[in-house]
Design a protein around this motif. Structure first.
Motif, mmCIF file in Angstrom:
data_model
loop_
_atom_site.group_PDB
_atom_site.id
_atom_site.type_symbol
_atom_site.label_atom_id
_atom_site.label_comp_id
_atom_site.label_asym_id
_atom_site.label_seq_id
_atom_site.Cartn_x
_atom_site.Cartn_y
_atom_site.Cartn_z
ATOM 1 N N GLY A 182 0.840 -1.192 0.000
ATOM 2 C CA GLY A 182 0.000 0.000 0.000
ATOM 3 C C GLY A 182 0.874 1.241 0.000
ATOM 4 O O GLY A 182 2.055 1.194 0.367
ATOM 5 N N VAL A 183 0.298 2.351 -0.411
ATOM 6 C CA VAL A 183 1.044 3.610 -0.431
ATOM 7 C C VAL A 183 0.779 4.391 0.855
ATOM 8 O O VAL A 183 -0.202 4.162 1.555
ATOM 9 N N TRP A 184 1.703 5.291 1.197
ATOM 10 C CA TRP A 184 1.595 6.148 2.381
ATOM 11 C C TRP A 184 1.347 5.331 3.650
ATOM 12 O O TRP A 184 0.486 5.640 4.456
ATOM 13 N N GLN A 185 2.165 4.278 3.808
ATOM 14 C CA GLN A 185 2.074 3.457 5.027
ATOM 15 C C GLN A 185 3.445 2.873 5.370
ATOM 16 O O GLN A 185 3.549 1.788 5.935
ATOM 17 N N ASP A 186 4.505 3.603 5.041
ATOM 18 C CA ASP A 186 5.843 3.082 5.278
ATOM 19 C C ASP A 186 6.324 3.396 6.692
ATOM 20 O O ASP A 186 5.921 4.384 7.309
ATOM 21 N N GLY A 187 7.216 2.537 7.186
ATOM 22 C CA GLY A 187 7.734 2.675 8.537
ATOM 23 C C GLY A 187 9.006 3.494 8.592
ATOM 24 O O GLY A 187 9.687 3.708 7.588
ATOM 25 N N ALA A 188 9.362 3.940 9.796
ATOM 26 C CA ALA A 188 10.587 4.711 10.018
ATOM 27 C C ALA A 188 10.798 4.855 11.514
ATOM 28 O O ALA A 188 9.860 4.719 12.310
#
Length: 218
Positions: A182-188
């Motif tokens: 999915g887009v706009w759901q990345d971790g950091a």
């Protein structure tokens, strides 16, 4: 379908520790303990791939708090974020502060006002490849106990904490994680420096695509 839930945990970093090494002497996660409302939260950050032939790549850089709005102002605790631009969600391939762009070349060191301006807009370095030891060293360099920490990803199903603290798109069709693209759901992982800026650690797996469609698929 994307992750079941996505958001950011904000709190105070208590400590971090590594997984117990496997038979090869590798560990797959560096675990953060973050104090926030609701107790001490455990956040597992991948520093090695769990599948044969898959490794972790990463970026480490600094960002001004204004670039991360509205997240820095949300306060301590877990906050669910809309998986869309402008919500405070992160996308390794779409967020203007995270994607790679050509840098600047100066014959001489620019004056201080110019350096401060470039610090706000210069791109992070390209993805770095290396061993689990290299990835661990890059992550642990910003894990200073007592710092404010923000961890983006999916809430853990095993108690207070976060998981999927890495890129969550671009997995190939034969991957068990294809349905979670999915887009706009990345971790950091971000920790707040004494000067108010944030040290940032992003990671991805070598099997994930660097270009995705609007569903997060390669």
């Amino acid at each position: 379908m994307p992750l079941d839930a996505y958001g950011v945990l904000s709190g105070t970093l208590h400590r971090h520790f590594r997984d117990q090494p496997d038979a090869r002497g590798h560990w797959h996660h560096v675990n953060l303990e973050v104090d926030a409302p609701g107790g001490r939260h455990r956040c597992a950050v991948d520093v090695d791939g769990s599948r044969p032939g898959t490794a972790v790549q990463w970026k480490a850089f600094r960002l001004a708090p204004s670039i991360l709005e509205p997240v820095p102002a949300l306060g301590e605790g877990y906050h669910e974020l809309s998986t869309s631009s402008g919500s405070g969600a992160l996308d390794h391939l779409r967020h203007p502060a995270l994607v790679d762009r050509p840098g600047f070349l100066f014959v001489r060191r620019p004056p201080a006002p110019v350096r401060r301006f470039l610090d706000r807009i210069k791109p992070p370095r390209p993805w770095v490849s290396g061993s689990h030891l290299d990835a661990t060293a890059a992550l642990e360099s910003l894990l200073v106990p007592g710092r404010q920490a923000m961890v983006f990803g999916e809430p853990s199903a095993e108690g207070p904490g976060m998981r999927n603290v890495h890129q969550n798109q671009g997995d190939p069709v034969d991957s068990p994680w294809w349905p979670e693209n999915g887009v706009w759901q990345d971790g950091a992982v971000l920790t707040r420096r004494p000067d108010g800026w944030y040290d940032v650690f992003l990671s991805r797996f070598t099997g994930q695509a660097e270009h995705t469609d609007e569903a997060g698929h390669p």
